[in-house]
Enzyme design. Structure first.
Site, PDB file in Angstrom:
ATOM      1  N   HIS A 144       0.769  -1.101   0.106  1.00 43.45           N
ATOM      2  CA  HIS A 144       0.265  -0.072   0.089  1.00 43.45           C
ATOM      3  C   HIS A 144       0.843   1.219  -0.067  1.00 43.45           C
ATOM      4  O   HIS A 144       1.795   1.343   0.818  1.00 43.45           O
ATOM      5  CB  HIS A 144      -0.968  -0.012   1.163  1.00 43.45           C
ATOM      6  CG  HIS A 144      -2.006   1.040   0.964  1.00 43.45           C
ATOM      7  ND1 HIS A 144      -1.948   2.445   1.159  1.00 43.45           N
ATOM      8  CD2 HIS A 144      -3.504   0.748   1.032  1.00 43.45           C
ATOM      9  CE1 HIS A 144      -2.923   2.951   0.962  1.00 43.45           C
ATOM     10  NE2 HIS A 144      -3.972   2.234   1.097  1.00 43.45           N
ATOM     11  N   ARG A 157      -6.373  10.590  -0.402  1.00 46.28           N
ATOM     12  CA  ARG A 157      -6.039  10.903  -1.816  1.00 46.28           C
ATOM     13  C   ARG A 157      -7.490  11.244  -2.593  1.00 46.28           C
ATOM     14  O   ARG A 157      -7.667  12.037  -3.421  1.00 46.28           O
ATOM     15  CB  ARG A 157      -5.145   9.812  -2.449  1.00 46.28           C
ATOM     16  CG  ARG A 157      -3.781   9.987  -1.848  1.00 46.28           C
ATOM     17  CD  ARG A 157      -2.927   8.910  -2.457  1.00 46.28           C
ATOM     18  NE  ARG A 157      -3.102   7.682  -1.872  1.00 46.28           N
ATOM     19  CZ  ARG A 157      -3.169   6.495  -2.600  1.00 46.28           C
ATOM     20  NH1 ARG A 157      -3.229   6.697  -3.823  1.00 46.28           N
ATOM     21  NH2 ARG A 157      -3.259   5.460  -1.877  1.00 46.28           N
TER      22      ARG A 157
END
Length: 631
Positions: free
Chosen positions: A253, A273
């Site tokens: 990740h 994000r």
């Protein structure tokens, strides 16, 4: 020899579910509603499944945020994210069935965030063309587990009314470790394990076993996984004669916390994000524009102005490169750090505070704000987070038949969730994990129920029980042997340094040799003290599982001479369309893991035709393109 071993407990069920996360619970519900008696085995406390780490949302093409979304778009995104190495049928079933599983969850009491019109809210995530993630703030996995647990309780209450006993047809065995899946005459007959608190042994007799044990993160030094993620299900399946597919593909990740030490490895959800967080290096440069691969250039903005406009007008602008699939973002961060443009702690900066107000951050990302404020003294409404890649998810897993989730080659064995391979190809899109749990958890429950109704229970022989018991006792019978903690630390160093995010053939060869040496020494692991409250006892078995996983990963990785998704070879930096046609199948002969190539199932024409030929040319050979689908 230990003296605190109790009398063997014995239980009989129709279906045994190993793992109490989203996939395991959904499988258990389906099997119980088929009229069967079900046992749920939970290594940790009930409710502490790693499913809760999937915070951002569950991907399903309900079209609530954008009516252009549908299963075909979701299927295309999933195949693109996996670089077309996915099992097409798994990706198809997942895309088609995810919306029904989310609506079903809502009917069972899940409290999703809503749009102004009252529909389930859906947010943006990397690799998804449209806002597709149904979410509960940034606590979606927790809500899924809460809802599934309540569904289990509701089934038990119904059984109490009908049969006079809450646990007559579905029972949870918490804090119990399974050490072995048992077979008789080539078919599943049950499982053997022990209570973690007391060490006393337990035999489960059942004609069907569903593995839903999650991932392998603790094989690596830096991981978002909690202590349970030791690859138990992968190893149990191998030892039972099943295959693992594509174990070279590990997802790092891109945004795990790297500083301060109190939160090292903890995940920063992709929602940060998705809500507008940007990545910058130590020089303040928004660097992701430099790392857009050719295959994605038509879909991602190559300048800040267009990327920023996308948040308010998605129909007329390309998406920000921070929302590229996870493998691309992780590699970009790794490259920046290696080039000396990272922070002193080996990360980069992720900042959402400049995009949205403190009030909105606390509303949309409540867990992120609270977690880092309390644990790290970082206020994400005012300052950037320091992030870097952390071992998060394994795309590889048990080779299964897509429609039934049955393990190939082992009658009566099933697998669902992260422990099953094929669905995500070489890289999983964020949000696809939670819907994967629901879709294939249900299918595993259905498959197991159908199998049980056609097959009788095989009695477990005394010899099989004696052998399983002897394996649990073995570490106590040794004295002055190896220490499981030391060997685990050595294994993590090997995987971190030699089988990590960037790989080379030379390093992988060294890793395979070192893993073999650790495995040899692990055969002499000794455990001191008794069985009660003895973590060294537990780790002795976890270590054996992690060594099998690490061997499968390294041998699969050295065999794949290309870079694709979660597998990056520095000595073979590009994707190779010939390699796309092969899966790697790992099997275990009781002594070592062997890896062989197997032809990837090819998409039928109706799915093939969902893509533009020009796009397929980026992934497939001219011969595959000319074939135009298998029908």
């Amino acid at each position: 020899m230990t003296t605190d071993k109790a009398v063997l407990e014995r239980y009989k069920y129709d279906v045994l579910v190993i793992g109490a996360g989203g996939a395991g619970l959904r499988a258990a519900v389906e099997a119980r509603e088929s009229g069967l008696r079900v046992a749920i085995i939970c290594k940790s406390l009930f409710g502490k499944a790693h499913t809760v780490m999937a915070e951002g949302g569950a991907a399903a093409s309900m079209g609530n945020a954008n009516s252009n979304d549908n299963w075909m778009v979701h299927f295309r995104d999933t195949m693109r994210g996996g670089k077309f190495l996915n099992h097409f049928r798994m990706a198809e079933l997942h895309a088609k069935e995810s919306p029904d599983r989310i609506w079903e969850l809502e009917m069972w009491g899940a409290l999703f965030d809503r749009t102004k019109e009252g529909k389930i809210s859906q947010r943006n995530f990397g690799g998804h063309e449209y806002p597709r993630l149904a979410h509960v703030g940034d606590r979606t996995g927790l809500e899924l587990i809460r809802t599934m647990q309540q569904k289990i309780v509701a089934l038990q209450q119904a059984d109490k009314r009908e049969h006079g006993d809450y646990e007559s047809h579905i029972k949870v065995f918490a804090e119990l470790t399974i050490t072995e899946i048992l077979k008789e005459n080539g078919k599943i007959a049950g499982a053997y394990g022990y209570w973690r608190e007391s060490g006393s042994e337990v035999l489960f007799e059942a004609p069907a076993v569903i593995i839903a044990t999650g991932g392998v993160g603790k094989t690596f030094k830096i991981t978002s996984n909690s202590w349970e993620g030791t690859g138990d299900g992968h190893a149990l399946a191998l030892k039972a004669g099943a295959n693992l597919v594509d174990m070279e593909f590990l997802q790092f990740h891109p945004t795990g916390m790297v500083w301060p030490p109190s939160v090292r490895g903890i995940l920063v959800t992709e929602s940060v994000r998705g809500e507008g967080g940007i990545l910058t290096n130590i020089n303040g440069e928004r660097f992701m524009f430099k790392y857009i691969p050719d295959v994605f250039k038509d879909k991602y903005a190559d300048n800040e102005e267009e990327a920023d406009r996308w948040y308010v007008d998605q129909d007329n602008n390309r998406r920000p490169p921070e929302l590229l699939p996870r493998d691309e973002v992780a590699r970009a961060i790794n490259t920046e750090v290696k080039a000396g443009r990272g922070t002193e702690h080996g990360g980069v900066f992720l900042d959402v505070s400049k995009r949205i107000s403190a009030e909105i951050i606390k509303k949309r990302l409540p867990s992120m704000w609270h977690q880092f404020y309390e644990l790290a003294g970082v206020d994400i409404t005012k300052e950037a987070m320091e992030v870097g890649p952390t071992c998060h998810y394994v795309m590889g897993g048990v080779e299964v038949e897509p429609d039934t989730a049955s393990a190939v080659g082992v009658p009566g064995l099933f697998a669902a969730g992260e422990v099953a391979g094929g669905m995500h190809g070489s890289n999983r899109l964020g949000g696809n994990s939670l819907s994967d749990l629901l879709v294939f958890g249900r299918r595993a429950g259905m498959g197991a129920a159908a199998y049980v109704k056609q097959n009788s229970t095989a009695l477990v022989s005394d010899a099989t029980v004696a052998a399983a018991a002897a394996r649990i006792e073995a570490p106590f019978a040794r004295s002055g042997g190896e220490n499981s903690y030391s060997l685990h630390a050595e294994l993590q160093e090997v995987t971190h340094n030699l089988v990590g995010i960037i790989r080379t053939g030379t390093e992988l060869k060294e890793a395979i040799e070192k893993i073999a040496e650790i495995r040899k020494r692990s055969a002499n692991v000794a455990v001191s003290g008794g069985r009660k409250f003895n973590p060294g006892f537990h780790l002795a078995f976890d270590l054996d599982n992690m060594l099998l996983v690490a061997e499968s990963t390294a041998k699969s990785a050295i065999s794949r001479e290309e870079s694709r998704g979660g597998h990056t070879r520095d000595d073979f930096p590009g994707m190779n369309s010939n390699w796309r046609q092969s899966n790697h199948i790992a099997s275990f002969d009781g002594t070592q893991v062997s890896v062989r190539k197997q032809a990837l199932p090819f998409m039928p024409k109706e799915l093939f035709d969902l893509f533009e030929v020009d796009e397929l040319k980026k992934y497939m050979t001219p011969e595959e393109i000319a074939k135009g689908g298998s029908n």
